[in-house]
Design an enzyme around this catalytic site. Structure first.
Site, PDB file in Angstrom:
ATOM      1  N   ASP A 124      -3.145 -10.485  -2.413  1.00  0.00           N
ATOM      2  CA  ASP A 124      -3.711  -9.970  -1.171  1.00  0.00           C
ATOM      3  C   ASP A 124      -5.182  -9.616  -1.387  1.00  0.00           C
ATOM      4  OD1 ASP A 124      -2.400  -8.598   1.557  1.00  0.00           O
ATOM      5  OD2 ASP A 124      -4.231  -7.608   0.898  1.00  0.00           O
ATOM      6  N   ASP A 147      -4.879 -12.804   3.340  1.00  0.00           N
ATOM      7  CA  ASP A 147      -6.111 -12.341   3.964  1.00  0.00           C
ATOM      8  C   ASP A 147      -7.349 -12.538   3.098  1.00  0.00           C
ATOM      9  OD1 ASP A 147      -4.962 -10.473   2.295  1.00  0.00           O
ATOM     10  OD2 ASP A 147      -5.010  -8.824   3.728  1.00  0.00           O
ATOM     11  N   HIS A 149       0.818  -1.222   0.000  1.00  0.00           N
ATOM     12  CA  HIS A 149       0.000   0.000   0.000  1.00  0.00           C
ATOM     13  C   HIS A 149       0.852   1.272   0.000  1.00  0.00           C
ATOM     14  CE1 HIS A 149      -3.661  -2.201   0.358  1.00  0.00           C
ATOM     15  NE2 HIS A 149      -3.399  -2.664   1.562  1.00  0.00           N
TER      16      HIS A 149
END
Length: 307
Positions: free
Chosen positions: A163, A244, A126
């Site tokens: 992700d 995740d 990110h």
């Protein structure tokens, strides 16, 4: 050959506060899990060193590096965004995580390891060129990709990001760089709510609806990634390995099983075998249900270490 496993205890000193999902326990639990498994003896354990300033500057401007250093507190905790905090140990941990990523590239390119897994924190995907967010400060996988291109003379590097959250920072840094093909899946609509549409030609975004399960997910990857990767012929694969998207993870709403991450790893191994002399460097991103995280990392490593 071997799978190099990069980690450092100082990455566990970074702590964003009680109850924060991106916790030191993410690493300590993985380490304990591996210590009790046959993988402990299969892996080549490596302690990384901090990334150099020169290497950081390939992806982040000096003004941003100085901003982070000026913000890092001598004591206590400060926030760079509502969910991303720094303490006195944070930037050392981040420099070790980034350093591990570029050093893993060196090790694989030198032939000392077949592939590598970077088990560090904070994560990186990110982090934009000049903005920290989403628990991330330096973009580890983008730094690794640019290192492979600049220092090792590769012409084509693929970044794979599975992700549950879109790697906006990686897109921000590598978008438009024709030497890099980035393929990603991510829940949508979902955090970070950016960098999804109207991207550069080298970005293959695959938004995935909430509730997506194994069959639909695998079909999306096969339909959207494989032809692009085969045509691109990457000389190295770099993986933003976030776990995740697992159905037990509290931070996402996808329904993937542990076996899906083994399937995905083996798919990437096959591409690397065909085009990249087996070169894969995988970097830990998300994964916040600790039991699921350990299981998925172990499956990922079992597949990598079998090459």
């Amino acid at each position: 050959m071997t799978t190099a496993f990069y980690s450092h205890n100082d990455c566990m000193k970074h702590d964003m506060g009680p109850g924060h999902p991106e916790s030191p326990e993410r690493l300590s639990r993985i380490m304990a899990y591996l210590a009790d498994s046959p993988l402990e003896k299969k892996l080549d354990w490596v302690r990384p060193e901090e990334i150099t300033r020169e290497q950081l500057l390939t992806a982040h401007p000096e003004s941003y590096l100085q901003q982070l250093e000026n913000m890092q507190p001598a004591q206590g905790r400060v926030f760079t965004d509502p969910e991303t905090a720094m303490i006195p140990h944070t930037l050392r941990a981040a420099r070790l995580a980034a350093g591990a990523s570029v050093q893993a590239v060196d090790r694989v390119m030198s032939g000392q390891a077949t592939n590598a897994f970077v088990c560090t924190r904070p994560p990186g995907h990110h982090a934009e060129s000049a903005r920290s967010m989403g628990f991330c400060f330096y973009n580890n996988v983008a730094l690794a990709a640019l290192h492979a291109l600049i220092e090792h003379g590769l012409e084509r590097v693929a970044i794979i990001d599975f992700d549950v959250h879109q790697g906006n920072g990686t897109v921000d840094i590598v978008g438009g760089d024709e030497r890099i093909l980035m393929c990603s899946t991510f829940q949508h609509p979902f955090f970070p709510h950016s960098h999804v549409y109207r991207q550069a030609d080298n970005i293959v975004n695959v938004p995935v609806p909430a509730g997506c399960g194994s069959e639909e997910y695998r079909k999306l990857i096969e339909e959207n990634w494989l032809d692009r990767l085969q045509a691109f012929k990457p000389q190295m694969l770099l993986v933003s390995a976030g776990f995740d998207a697992h159905k037990r993870d509290p931070m996402g709403e996808l329904n993937l099983e542990t076996a899906d991450f083994r399937w995905l790893t083996e798919l990437l191994i096959n591409i690397a075998a065909e085009h990249a002399e087996n070169r894969i460097v995988s970097v830990l991103e998300g994964g916040y249900d600790l039991n699921a995280l350990c299981e998925c990392v172990a499956e990922h490593l079992e597949a990598l270490s079998a090459v």
